[in-house]
Motif scaffolding. Structure first.
Motif, mmCIF file in Angstrom:
data_model
loop_
_atom_site.group_PDB
_atom_site.id
_atom_site.type_symbol
_atom_site.label_atom_id
_atom_site.label_comp_id
_atom_site.label_asym_id
_atom_site.label_seq_id
_atom_site.Cartn_x
_atom_site.Cartn_y
_atom_site.Cartn_z
ATOM 1 N N ASP A 49 13.513 -12.548 10.607
ATOM 2 C CA ASP A 49 12.777 -12.249 11.841
ATOM 3 C C ASP A 49 11.289 -12.395 11.545
ATOM 4 O O ASP A 49 10.706 -11.614 10.798
ATOM 5 C CB ASP A 49 13.107 -10.829 12.309
ATOM 6 N N ALA A 50 10.672 -13.391 12.150
ATOM 7 C CA ALA A 50 9.306 -13.769 11.774
ATOM 8 C C ALA A 50 8.210 -12.934 12.422
ATOM 9 O O ALA A 50 7.027 -13.198 12.170
ATOM 10 C CB ALA A 50 9.084 -15.248 12.111
ATOM 11 N N HIS A 51 8.585 -11.909 13.214
ATOM 12 C CA HIS A 51 7.503 -11.199 13.932
ATOM 13 C C HIS A 51 8.048 -9.932 14.579
ATOM 14 O O HIS A 51 8.845 -9.994 15.513
ATOM 15 C CB HIS A 51 6.964 -12.146 15.014
ATOM 16 N N HIS A 52 7.635 -8.785 14.078
ATOM 17 C CA HIS A 52 7.949 -7.506 14.730
ATOM 18 C C HIS A 52 6.866 -6.495 14.386
ATOM 19 O O HIS A 52 6.014 -6.735 13.517
ATOM 20 C CB HIS A 52 9.325 -6.984 14.304
ATOM 21 N N HIS A 53 6.907 -5.352 15.063
ATOM 22 C CA HIS A 53 5.900 -4.306 14.891
ATOM 23 C C HIS A 53 6.564 -2.976 14.547
ATOM 24 O O HIS A 53 7.778 -2.809 14.669
ATOM 25 C CB HIS A 53 5.083 -4.132 16.179
ATOM 26 N N LEU A 54 5.752 -2.021 14.157
ATOM 27 C CA LEU A 54 6.144 -0.616 14.018
ATOM 28 C C LEU A 54 5.006 0.203 14.595
ATOM 29 O O LEU A 54 3.843 -0.009 14.215
ATOM 30 C CB LEU A 54 6.370 -0.245 12.544
ATOM 31 N N TRP A 55 5.320 1.137 15.490
ATOM 32 C CA TRP A 55 4.221 1.872 16.100
ATOM 33 C C TRP A 55 4.672 3.188 16.714
ATOM 34 O O TRP A 55 5.837 3.402 17.003
ATOM 35 C CB TRP A 55 3.493 1.029 17.141
ATOM 36 N N GLN A 56 3.678 4.042 16.952
ATOM 37 C CA GLN A 56 3.878 5.278 17.696
ATOM 38 C C GLN A 56 3.120 5.148 19.002
ATOM 39 O O GLN A 56 1.896 5.279 19.042
ATOM 40 C CB GLN A 56 3.369 6.489 16.915
ATOM 41 N N ARG A 57 3.849 4.812 20.045
ATOM 42 C CA ARG A 57 3.280 4.786 21.382
ATOM 43 C C ARG A 57 4.169 5.672 22.239
ATOM 44 O O ARG A 57 4.910 6.482 21.712
ATOM 45 C CB ARG A 57 3.187 3.351 21.887
ATOM 46 N N LYS A 58 4.086 5.556 23.539
ATOM 47 C CA LYS A 58 4.901 6.436 24.365
ATOM 48 C C LYS A 58 6.374 6.282 24.004
ATOM 49 O O LYS A 58 7.136 7.255 23.999
ATOM 50 C CB LYS A 58 4.671 6.137 25.846
ATOM 51 N N ALA A 59 6.786 5.049 23.707
ATOM 52 C CA ALA A 59 8.127 4.791 23.193
ATOM 53 C C ALA A 59 7.978 4.380 21.731
ATOM 54 O O ALA A 59 7.527 3.271 21.448
ATOM 55 C CB ALA A 59 8.806 3.696 23.999
ATOM 56 N N PRO A 60 8.288 5.255 20.776
ATOM 57 C CA PRO A 60 8.050 4.933 19.364
ATOM 58 C C PRO A 60 9.021 3.888 18.852
ATOM 59 O O PRO A 60 10.168 3.786 19.314
ATOM 60 C CB PRO A 60 8.260 6.273 18.652
#
Length: 364
Positions: A49-60
């Motif tokens: 998978d050439a592109h993804h994120h990890l984050w804490q937003r309203k939907a983590p």
């Protein structure tokens, strides 16, 4: 006894012609996504998978959510993490704040590398963010970023997507107009190739001429074009979709003439691509998506060739309109007519080359 009608569902988000007043784009409805569940197509095919994120937003979207997607049937061998202004440092020199994201993601990668989650190597490549407008000082920050993840740091992305229409400008903090041509930005950009680093380009398709000029000025720098060159089919670009397609297609073909560029195929579930699947009562099937996306995907592959194209999930952004399982089923349908060697490139090999990952990740 007659069948009872299904319980009424609340209206789907987004039955509007613009994104104004709608919930943040980076939200999703798991109950809605669960209404379409498919069998996995070609389950033994290795995927990077050439592109993804990890984050804490309203939907983590952190390790538990990522792991659930990576283990949902497809054979994900590895992933490339893409910066998203997550986990920045809150103290110290602000020019180095983005290093916090690289430190965090490198820790996630180390957990996967330990074998705790089987053979998956998530975040095997890390693309961080450094403000290249620092000019020559950017080199110091780039070196510091590489030191935080010496085995995984591969390059940077600095968002350049800008449009005069606020309906197209979906970024919370849009970059300045003409970033790719800015003198200080280019002074910083000049340090990427000598350090062996690549650049991920996030633009909207009317900015393709700016990206062409940058690629011509730095022919030795590897540039990965995100999200099929930022095709925009909403706002003013929805008025004549045929003309929008023609301008985008011609731009993609021009980009492909630059041998230092790679094309990343994904982001098509985002609202800005102009499809209405996100607004329907049920999530789309992979055959529906493949039919709708085929002209755009085939244009990119025909121009760049499979050896310079790679599929991406763009998760969790694209999760607003499609599940991870259905998304990769869609790509497998779209690639069905290609040879085995071409499929290997599209699903894993190109990503391994572009981001300098272990080539065995693309193998059987």
């Amino acid at each position: 006894m007659t069948d009872m009608p299904p319980p009424a569902r609340p209206p789907r988000r987004g039955h509007a012609t613009s994104n104004r007043g709608l919930p943040p784009l980076h939200e999703w409805d798991d109950d809605w996504l669960a209404l379409t569940v498919e069998e996995v197509i070609d389950p033994d095919r290795p995927i990077v998978d050439a592109h993804h994120h990890l984050w804490q937003r309203k939907a983590p979207y952190f390790l538990p959510e990522l792991l659930a997607d990576l283990t949902d049937g497809h054979r994900i061998r590895a992933t490339v993490y893409m910066e998203c202004s997550s986990m920045y440092r809150t103290g110290g020199d602000p020019d180095f704040a983005s290093l916090g994201e690289i430190e965090y993601v490198n820790g996630v990668a180390a957990e996967f590398a330990s074998g705790r989650h089987g053979g998956i190597r998530a975040c095997a490549g890390i693309v961080g963010r450094v403000d290249l407008r620092l000019g020559d000082r950017a080199r110091e920050v780039l070196l510091a970023a590489a030191a935080r993840a010496p085995d995984r740091f591969r390059g940077i992305r600095q968002m350049a997507g800008w449009d005069a229409d606020p309906e197209v400008n979906m970024l919370k903090v849009p970059p300045p107009r003409g970033l790719l041509g800015d003198g200080e930005f280019r002074r910083g950009f000049a340090h990427l190739a000598p350090l062996g680093l690549s650049f991920d380009a996030h633009i909207y398709h009317p900015q393709i001429p700016e990206l062409l000029a940058l690629a011509d000025a730095f022919p030795d720098t590897v540039i990965v074009v995100d999200h099929i060159a930022g095709l925009a089919r909403h706002g003013p670009y929805a008025r004549d979709l045929d003309e929008t397609f023609r301008l985008w297609r011609d731009g993609v073909r021009a980009l492909a003439e630059r041998p230092n560029l790679y094309m990343k195929i994904g982001g098509l579930a985002m609202r800005g691509m102009g499809f209405d699947f996100i607004d329907r009562d049920r999530p789309p099937r992979s055959d529906e998506l493949a039919e709708a996306w085929r002209p755009f995907v085939e244009t990119c592959i025909a121009a760049f060739g499979p050896a310079r194209c790679m599929f991406e999930s763009n998760f969790p952004v694209d999760r607003c309109g499609v599940s991870y399982r259905t998304l990769w089923n869609t790509y497998k349908r779209l690639a069905a007519g290609h040879t085995e060697a071409e499929k290997t490139a599209l699903f894993a090999g190109t990503a391994c080359r572009a981001y300098r990952l272990a080539p065995e990740l693309a193998g059987g």
